[in-house]
Design a protein around this motif. Structure first.
Motif, mmCIF file in Angstrom:
data_model
loop_
_atom_site.group_PDB
_atom_site.id
_atom_site.type_symbol
_atom_site.label_atom_id
_atom_site.label_comp_id
_atom_site.label_asym_id
_atom_site.label_seq_id
_atom_site.Cartn_x
_atom_site.Cartn_y
_atom_site.Cartn_z
ATOM 1 N N ASP A 130 -3.726 9.162 -2.475
ATOM 2 C CA ASP A 130 -2.728 9.653 -1.527
ATOM 3 C C ASP A 130 -3.241 9.556 -0.096
ATOM 4 O O ASP A 130 -3.622 10.546 0.522
ATOM 5 C CB ASP A 130 -2.361 11.099 -1.862
ATOM 6 C CG ASP A 130 -1.222 11.612 -0.987
ATOM 7 O OD1 ASP A 130 -0.486 10.768 -0.435
ATOM 8 O OD2 ASP A 130 -1.077 12.849 -0.862
ATOM 9 N N VAL A 131 -3.278 8.324 0.413
ATOM 10 C CA VAL A 131 -3.655 8.071 1.801
ATOM 11 C C VAL A 131 -2.667 7.049 2.354
ATOM 12 O O VAL A 131 -2.044 6.301 1.595
ATOM 13 C CB VAL A 131 -5.098 7.535 1.920
ATOM 14 C CG1 VAL A 131 -6.119 8.586 1.482
ATOM 15 C CG2 VAL A 131 -5.264 6.246 1.137
ATOM 16 N N PRO A 132 -2.506 6.988 3.668
ATOM 17 C CA PRO A 132 -1.573 6.008 4.234
ATOM 18 C C PRO A 132 -2.100 4.583 4.094
ATOM 19 O O PRO A 132 -3.304 4.366 3.912
ATOM 20 C CB PRO A 132 -1.486 6.427 5.703
ATOM 21 C CG PRO A 132 -2.794 7.099 5.982
ATOM 22 C CD PRO A 132 -3.136 7.824 4.712
ATOM 23 N N SER A 133 -1.205 3.626 4.156
ATOM 24 C CA SER A 133 -1.567 2.216 4.278
ATOM 25 C C SER A 133 -1.202 1.810 5.702
ATOM 26 O O SER A 133 -0.056 1.443 5.989
ATOM 27 C CB SER A 133 -0.806 1.362 3.257
ATOM 28 O OG SER A 133 -1.216 1.664 1.942
ATOM 29 N N LEU A 134 -2.167 1.923 6.590
ATOM 30 C CA LEU A 134 -1.904 1.653 8.002
ATOM 31 C C LEU A 134 -1.572 0.179 8.209
ATOM 32 O O LEU A 134 -2.156 -0.690 7.562
ATOM 33 C CB LEU A 134 -3.127 2.040 8.837
ATOM 34 C CG LEU A 134 -3.498 3.526 8.811
ATOM 35 C CD1 LEU A 134 -4.833 3.766 9.509
ATOM 36 C CD2 LEU A 134 -2.409 4.367 9.471
ATOM 37 N N PRO A 135 -0.650 -0.127 9.110
ATOM 38 C CA PRO A 135 -0.252 -1.525 9.320
ATOM 39 C C PRO A 135 -1.266 -2.288 10.160
ATOM 40 O O PRO A 135 -1.986 -1.710 10.980
ATOM 41 C CB PRO A 135 1.075 -1.381 10.070
ATOM 42 C CG PRO A 135 0.930 -0.110 10.840
ATOM 43 C CD PRO A 135 0.135 0.808 9.946
ATOM 44 N N TRP A 136 -1.333 -3.592 9.937
ATOM 45 C CA TRP A 136 -2.111 -4.437 10.829
ATOM 46 C C TRP A 136 -1.501 -4.307 12.225
ATOM 47 O O TRP A 136 -0.284 -4.469 12.404
ATOM 48 C CB TRP A 136 -2.071 -5.894 10.374
ATOM 49 C CG TRP A 136 -2.321 -6.105 8.918
ATOM 50 C CD1 TRP A 136 -1.504 -6.738 8.026
ATOM 51 C CD2 TRP A 136 -3.469 -5.691 8.162
ATOM 52 N NE1 TRP A 136 -2.069 -6.741 6.769
ATOM 53 C CE2 TRP A 136 -3.272 -6.095 6.819
ATOM 54 C CE3 TRP A 136 -4.639 -4.995 8.476
ATOM 55 C CZ2 TRP A 136 -4.198 -5.848 5.811
ATOM 56 C CZ3 TRP A 136 -5.555 -4.741 7.466
ATOM 57 C CH2 TRP A 136 -5.339 -5.168 6.163
#
Length: 233
Positions: A130-136
Motif C-alpha cells: 500500500d504505497v503510491p506509484s509516483l508518475p515519471w
C-alpha cells in the motif's frame, strides 16, 4: 542463535568486524553534447538508455539519471526530449516503495511552478503493498530557475531537463556543461557524457578536456555508468 545475538548486542560484540562505508548520493548529470546530427536510430538508442537510467528500480539508485543538460540551440534537442517522453509513456510505474519518496517528490513539485512540471502519463504496475506509484516526472529548468533540482537528490521518479544556450557549438557546450556539473550540480559519484563520434573526432581536444576536468569518480561516455560499476578486475 537468538540468545547469542542478544548477548552480542549487550556486550557490543559484532560478529562482522569489517569496516563498512557508503557514499552519500549524487544528482547524476547526463551531458548531451550538441554540434552534431544524430540518426533516428541513434536518438532512439540514447533516449532509451537515458530512460532506463532514470526509471530502473523506480529511480531509487544513487546513480539514477537526475538532470539532463541539453543545448536549447541544438536542432535535435526537442526531438530527443520527445523520444524520451514517448519511451517513458510506455514504461509502467512501479510501487514507490522507498521511505520518504512521496515527501521528496512533493518537495520538487513545490520548488517549481506548475508550467515547469511535466507529469508523464503511463500505466501502473500491479502491486502488493500500500504505497503510491509516483508518475515519471520531468522538471523543465534553465539558468533562471531555482537550483533545487541541481542541489537535491530526489531519490524519486523526478528528472530535471536543464536547457542552456551554447549556439549548437560543441566546444562552447562542453565548457558550459562541465562548469555547470562541477560547480552547480551536487555530488561527485558519476556522470554520463553523450557525444557523437564526429564530436570526439573533430573536437577531440575540447572533449578530452571536458573528461579531464569533470570532477566525478566515474564518467560514462555514451553509456550509463551502472555498466562501468558492473565491470570488475
Amino acid at each position: 542463535d537468538p540468545n547469542q545475538q542478544e548477548a552480542n548486542k549487550l556486550s557490543h560484540t559484532p560478529i562482522l568486524k569489517k569496516p563498512m562505508t557508503s557514499e552519500l548520493g549524487c544528482v547524476t548529470p547526463w551531458l548531451i553534447c550538441s554540434g552534431a546530427r544524430w540518426s533516428e536510430k541513434e536518438l532512439w538508442h540514447h533516449a532509451g538508455q537515458l530512460a532506463i537510467a532514470f526509471t530502473h528500480n523506480d529511480s531509487f539508485n544513487c546513480l539514477a539519471a537526475k538532470v539532463v543538460v541539453i543545448d536549447q540551440d541544438w536542432p535535435q534537442a526537442d526531438d530527443f526530449i520527445n523520444k524520451l517522453r514517448t519511451i517513458l509513456q510506455q514504461i509502467e510505474r512501479p510501487a514507490s516503495y522507498y521511505p520518504g519518496a512521496q515527501s521528496r517528490y512533493d518537495d520538487f513539485l513545490r520548488a517549481y511552478p506548475t508550467d515547469s512540471v511535466e507529469i508523464i502519463q503511463s500505466t501502473e504496475t500491479p502491486k502488493s503493498i500500500d504505497v503510491p506509484s509516483l508518475p515519471w516526472t520531468l522538471i523543465h529548468i534553465d539558468s533562471t530557475s531555482s537550483n533545487y533540482a541541481l542541489q537535491n537528490e530526489a531519490f524519486a521518479p523526478v528528472l530535471a531537463i536543464y536547457r542552456l544556450h551554447a549556439d549548437n557549438d560543441p566546444e562552447q557546450y562542453l565548457q558550459q556543461a562541465t562548469r555547470l556539473a562541477n560547480t552547480h550540480i551536487w555530488g561527485s559519484l558519476s556522470c554520463t557524457v553523450l557525444a557523437h563520434p564526429t564530436i570526439r573526432k573533430n573536437n577531440s581536444q575540447a572533449f578530452d578536456q571536458c573528461i579531464h576536468q569533470l570532477r566525478y569518480g566515474t564518467i560514462g561516455v555514451n553509456l550509463w555508468t551502472a555498466q562501468c560499476y558492473a565491470i570488475t578486475r
